[in-house]
Design an enzyme around this catalytic site. Structure first.
Site, short mmCIF file in Angstrom:
data_model
loop_
_atom_site.label_atom_id
_atom_site.label_comp_id
_atom_site.label_asym_id
_atom_site.label_seq_id
_atom_site.Cartn_x
_atom_site.Cartn_y
_atom_site.Cartn_z
N HIS A 173 0.83 -1.20 0.00
CA HIS A 173 0.00 0.00 0.00
C HIS A 173 0.87 1.26 0.00
O HIS A 173 1.40 1.67 1.04
CB HIS A 173 -0.92 -0.06 1.23
CG HIS A 173 -1.86 1.09 1.34
ND1 HIS A 173 -2.36 1.53 2.54
CD2 HIS A 173 -2.41 1.91 0.41
CE1 HIS A 173 -3.16 2.55 2.34
NE2 HIS A 173 -3.20 2.82 1.06
N GLU A 175 2.84 0.68 3.30
CA GLU A 175 2.28 -0.23 4.31
C GLU A 175 2.25 -1.63 3.68
O GLU A 175 1.71 -1.80 2.59
CB GLU A 175 0.86 0.26 4.61
CG GLU A 175 0.31 -0.12 5.94
CD GLU A 175 -1.11 0.47 6.15
OE1 GLU A 175 -1.78 0.90 5.19
OE2 GLU A 175 -1.53 0.47 7.31
C1 LIG Z 1 -5.75 7.05 0.80
C2 LIG Z 1 -4.68 6.08 1.05
O1 LIG Z 1 -4.92 4.89 0.90
C3 LIG Z 1 -3.36 6.43 1.54
C4 LIG Z 1 -2.84 7.78 1.21
O2 LIG Z 1 -2.12 7.96 0.27
S1 LIG Z 1 -3.36 9.01 2.18
C5 LIG Z 1 -2.53 10.43 1.55
C6 LIG Z 1 -1.12 10.51 2.05
N1 LIG Z 1 -0.54 11.72 1.55
C7 LIG Z 1 -0.52 12.85 2.25
O3 LIG Z 1 -0.96 12.89 3.38
C8 LIG Z 1 0.03 14.04 1.52
C9 LIG Z 1 0.02 15.26 2.38
N2 LIG Z 1 0.58 16.37 1.62
C10 LIG Z 1 1.92 16.53 1.49
O4 LIG Z 1 2.73 15.77 2.00
C11 LIG Z 1 2.35 17.71 0.67
O5 LIG Z 1 1.33 18.67 0.68
C12 LIG Z 1 2.69 17.34 -0.83
C13 LIG Z 1 3.91 16.42 -0.85
C14 LIG Z 1 1.52 16.65 -1.51
C15 LIG Z 1 2.96 18.60 -1.58
O6 LIG Z 1 3.96 19.28 -0.87
P1 LIG Z 1 4.01 20.89 -0.81
O7 LIG Z 1 5.27 21.25 -0.10
O8 LIG Z 1 2.71 21.35 -0.27
O9 LIG Z 1 3.99 21.33 -2.30
P2 LIG Z 1 5.18 21.36 -3.35
O10 LIG Z 1 6.28 22.27 -2.93
O11 LIG Z 1 4.48 21.64 -4.64
O12 LIG Z 1 5.70 19.86 -3.38
C16 LIG Z 1 6.76 19.36 -2.58
C17 LIG Z 1 7.55 18.38 -3.42
O13 LIG Z 1 6.69 17.28 -3.81
C18 LIG Z 1 6.66 17.20 -5.26
N3 LIG Z 1 5.29 16.80 -5.64
C19 LIG Z 1 4.13 17.36 -5.26
N4 LIG Z 1 3.10 16.71 -5.80
C20 LIG Z 1 3.62 15.71 -6.55
C21 LIG Z 1 3.06 14.69 -7.36
N5 LIG Z 1 1.73 14.54 -7.49
N6 LIG Z 1 3.90 13.83 -7.98
C22 LIG Z 1 5.24 13.94 -7.84
N7 LIG Z 1 5.83 14.89 -7.08
C23 LIG Z 1 5.02 15.76 -6.45
C24 LIG Z 1 6.99 18.57 -5.74
O14 LIG Z 1 7.52 18.54 -7.05
C25 LIG Z 1 8.02 19.03 -4.72
O15 LIG Z 1 9.28 18.46 -5.01
P3 LIG Z 1 10.67 19.18 -4.56
O16 LIG Z 1 10.70 19.14 -3.08
O17 LIG Z 1 11.70 18.30 -5.19
O18 LIG Z 1 10.63 20.54 -5.13
N1 LIG Z 2 -5.85 7.93 -4.23
C1 LIG Z 2 -5.07 7.67 -3.19
O1 LIG Z 2 -4.64 8.58 -2.47
C2 LIG Z 2 -4.72 6.27 -2.88
C3 LIG Z 2 -5.35 5.22 -3.51
N2 LIG Z 2 -4.99 3.95 -3.22
C4 LIG Z 2 -5.65 2.83 -3.87
O2 LIG Z 2 -5.06 2.68 -5.16
C5 LIG Z 2 -6.04 2.18 -6.08
C6 LIG Z 2 -6.13 3.12 -7.25
O3 LIG Z 2 -6.49 4.41 -6.79
P1 LIG Z 2 -6.25 5.72 -7.67
O4 LIG Z 2 -5.04 5.55 -8.51
O5 LIG Z 2 -6.38 6.86 -6.76
O6 LIG Z 2 -7.54 5.66 -8.61
P2 LIG Z 2 -7.75 6.33 -10.05
O7 LIG Z 2 -9.22 6.48 -10.21
O8 LIG Z 2 -6.85 7.50 -10.21
O9 LIG Z 2 -7.19 5.20 -11.03
C7 LIG Z 2 -7.71 3.91 -11.12
C8 LIG Z 2 -7.46 3.48 -12.55
O10 LIG Z 2 -7.70 2.08 -12.66
C9 LIG Z 2 -8.42 1.89 -13.86
N3 LIG Z 2 -9.07 0.59 -13.90
C10 LIG Z 2 -10.34 0.25 -13.56
N4 LIG Z 2 -10.54 -1.06 -13.82
C11 LIG Z 2 -9.37 -1.55 -14.31
C12 LIG Z 2 -8.96 -2.83 -14.79
N5 LIG Z 2 -9.79 -3.86 -14.82
N6 LIG Z 2 -7.69 -2.97 -15.25
C13 LIG Z 2 -6.84 -1.93 -15.25
N7 LIG Z 2 -7.19 -0.70 -14.85
C14 LIG Z 2 -8.44 -0.51 -14.36
C15 LIG Z 2 -9.38 3.06 -13.87
O11 LIG Z 2 -10.01 3.20 -15.11
P3 LIG Z 2 -11.55 3.84 -15.09
O12 LIG Z 2 -11.33 5.28 -14.82
O13 LIG Z 2 -12.08 3.53 -16.42
O14 LIG Z 2 -12.31 3.13 -14.00
C16 LIG Z 2 -8.40 4.18 -13.54
O15 LIG Z 2 -7.68 4.59 -14.67
C17 LIG Z 2 -7.34 2.02 -5.27
O16 LIG Z 2 -7.42 0.72 -4.78
C18 LIG Z 2 -7.12 3.01 -4.14
O17 LIG Z 2 -7.87 2.71 -3.01
C19 LIG Z 2 -3.97 3.65 -2.34
C20 LIG Z 2 -3.27 4.66 -1.74
C21 LIG Z 2 -3.63 6.05 -1.92
#
Ligand SMILES: CC(=O)CC(=O)SCCNC(=O)CCNC(=O)[C@H](O)C(C)(C)COP(=O)(O)OP(=O)(O)OC[C@H]1O[C@@H](n2cnc3c(N)ncnc32)[C@H](O)[C@@H]1OP(=O)(O)O
Ligand SMILES: NC(=O)C1=CN([C@@H]2O[C@H](COP(=O)(O)OP(=O)(O)OC[C@H]3O[C@@H](n4cnc5c(N)ncnc54)[C@H](OP(=O)(O)O)[C@@H]3O)[C@@H](O)[C@H]2O)C=CC1
Length: 290
Positions: free
Chosen positions: A148, A160
């Site tokens: 993850h 994770e």
């Molecule tokens: C849902 C789930 O299952 C699990 C999850 O993922 S939960 C989400 C976990 N993530 C978080 O909590 C993110 C929280 N946010 C952050 O850490 C920061 O806001 C952030 C890293 C997203 C952006 O950082 P910031 O300082 O606000 O902005 P910014 O200065 O533009 O970016 C910092 C760096 O990250 C890079 N960056 C930002 N967004 C990026 C992206 N989408 N892809 C690649 N690089 C990225 C920038 O280029 C920058 O790089 P440098 O340090 O080399 O210049």
């Molecule tokens: N967003 C987040 O911050 C995080 C997300 N995740 C997990 O990662 C996974 C992806 O999330 P995320 O990237 O945000 O989602 P997005 O919606 O950005 O991307 C998912 C992609 O998968 C495609 N898809 C659907 N079905 C299939 C298939 N059968 N084969 C191949 N591709 C397929 C979707 O196409 P279409 O649009 O047509 O459905 C879409 O392009 C989820 O399980 C999410 O929970 C984990 C950590 C962080």
């Protein structure tokens, strides 16, 4: 150790299912670590969009002189895209990062189990769905594991790693080593809905949405409180928009269904936004407009 297990020791080709924000980020870090990558999506345009996102990210790193132009090109050239899941037959390790829908992931794992040679580990980037349930779709539950990554993948240090009940020690150790090869720090979690990360994070985000729903504060104030009061890099509503509101809702549903505890009920406002197609950054509108 049988031959299948020996083959697993060296991962050369890494498969990624889904080329959305997580899939393309995972493909980027895998390619940057020197692996060949096959990244799939359901439509060619989605796979191309994922590849373009990797190209854009690498260009940014070149502009900042963090990598050379030649390195950027080499990393990009290691990522191949496909819409044919059968191409995963070439991968030594596969991570699924398709949309967070259980039935969709079940179908993908059944197909991968048929397509991939028996020694191949099948990882999932699911945010919340129990690994054991996904593993049960295959005839190799000992080779199914949660890997993850956090969003944005190239920036966030954590992965994770989640063992299902049947996950073998060998699968776990190969996955752990791969995380380190990708420059990440792994942390181990056991197999419960939402694991550690989203068991803690998502109820906090859901509560922030309740604060908005019940007019405890305006969206900007809710985010400012958490940013400046708790030193979070982003406020919870902005973070929900980054994650994707559909994904946030799916995670809350998995927590609610899994624990049958009302503290995990998704906020009605979250559901309303998702039903309206307001999914956050990826749709151009969520709590904020992009
Ligand atoms: C849902 C789930 O299952 C699990 C999850 O993922 S939960 C989400 C976990 N993530 C978080 O909590 C993110 C929280 N946010 C952050 O850490 C920061 O806001 C952030 C890293 C997203 C952006 O950082 P910031 O300082 O606000 O902005 P910014 O200065 O533009 O970016 C910092 C760096 O990250 C890079 N960056 C930002 N967004 C990026 C992206 N989408 N892809 C690649 N690089 C990225 C920038 O280029 C920058 O790089 P440098 O340090 O080399 O210049
Ligand atoms: N967003 C987040 O911050 C995080 C997300 N995740 C997990 O990662 C996974 C992806 O999330 P995320 O990237 O945000 O989602 P997005 O919606 O950005 O991307 C998912 C992609 O998968 C495609 N898809 C659907 N079905 C299939 C298939 N059968 N084969 C191949 N591709 C397929 C979707 O196409 P279409 O649009 O047509 O459905 C879409 O392009 C989820 O399980 C999410 O929970 C984990 C950590 C962080």
């Amino acid at each position: 150790m049988n031959n299948g297990e020996k083959k697993n020791m060296t991962v050369k080709t890494f498969g990624v299912i889904g080329s959305g924000q997580m899939g393309n980020g995972i493909a980027q870090v895998a390619a940057a670590s020197g692996l060949q990558v096959v990244m799939s999506d359901v439509k060619q345009e989605f796979a191309e969009k994922g590849l373009a996102a990797i190209g854009k990210n690498l260009n940014r790193l070149v502009e900042k002189e963090k990598i050379s132009q030649a390195d950027g090109q080499a990393i990009l050239s290691r990522v191949k895209i496909t819409t044919n899941l059968e191409d995963m037959a070439a991968a030594d390790y596969v991570v699924e990062a398709a949309t967070e829908r259980e039935e969709l992931k079940f179908g993908i794992f059944r197909e991968l189990d048929r397509i991939c040679p028996p020694h191949v580990i099948l990882g999932t980037n699911t945010s919340s769905i129990p690994i054991g349930r996904i593993a049960a779709q295959t005839d190799r539950p000992e080779k199914v594991i949660g890997m993850h990554f956090m969003n944005p993948v190239p920036v966030m240090k954590l992965v994770e790693v989640i063992r299902g009940l049947a996950t073998s020690d060998e699968t776990f150790s190969i996955t752990w080593q791969l995380c380190e090869k990708f420059g990440k720090t792994p942390a181990e979690a056991n197999d419960f809905p939402g694991f550690i990360a989203n068991r803690i994070l998502m109820p906090m985000i859901n509560e922030a949405i309740f604060c908005l729903y019940q007019s405890v504060g305006k969206k900007e104030d809710i985010d400012t409180v958490m940013k400046l009061g708790m030193n979070h890099p982003m406020g919870p509503l902005a973070l929900a928009d980054l994650i994707g509101l559909d994904t946030c809702l799916a995670i809350m549903e998995t927590l609610y269904d899994g624990f049958k505890d009302s503290k995990y009920r998704p906020c009605p406002l979250l559901r309303k936004y998702v039903e309206a197609g307001w999914l956050g950054r990826k749709s151009g509108k969520g709590f904020y407009t992009y």
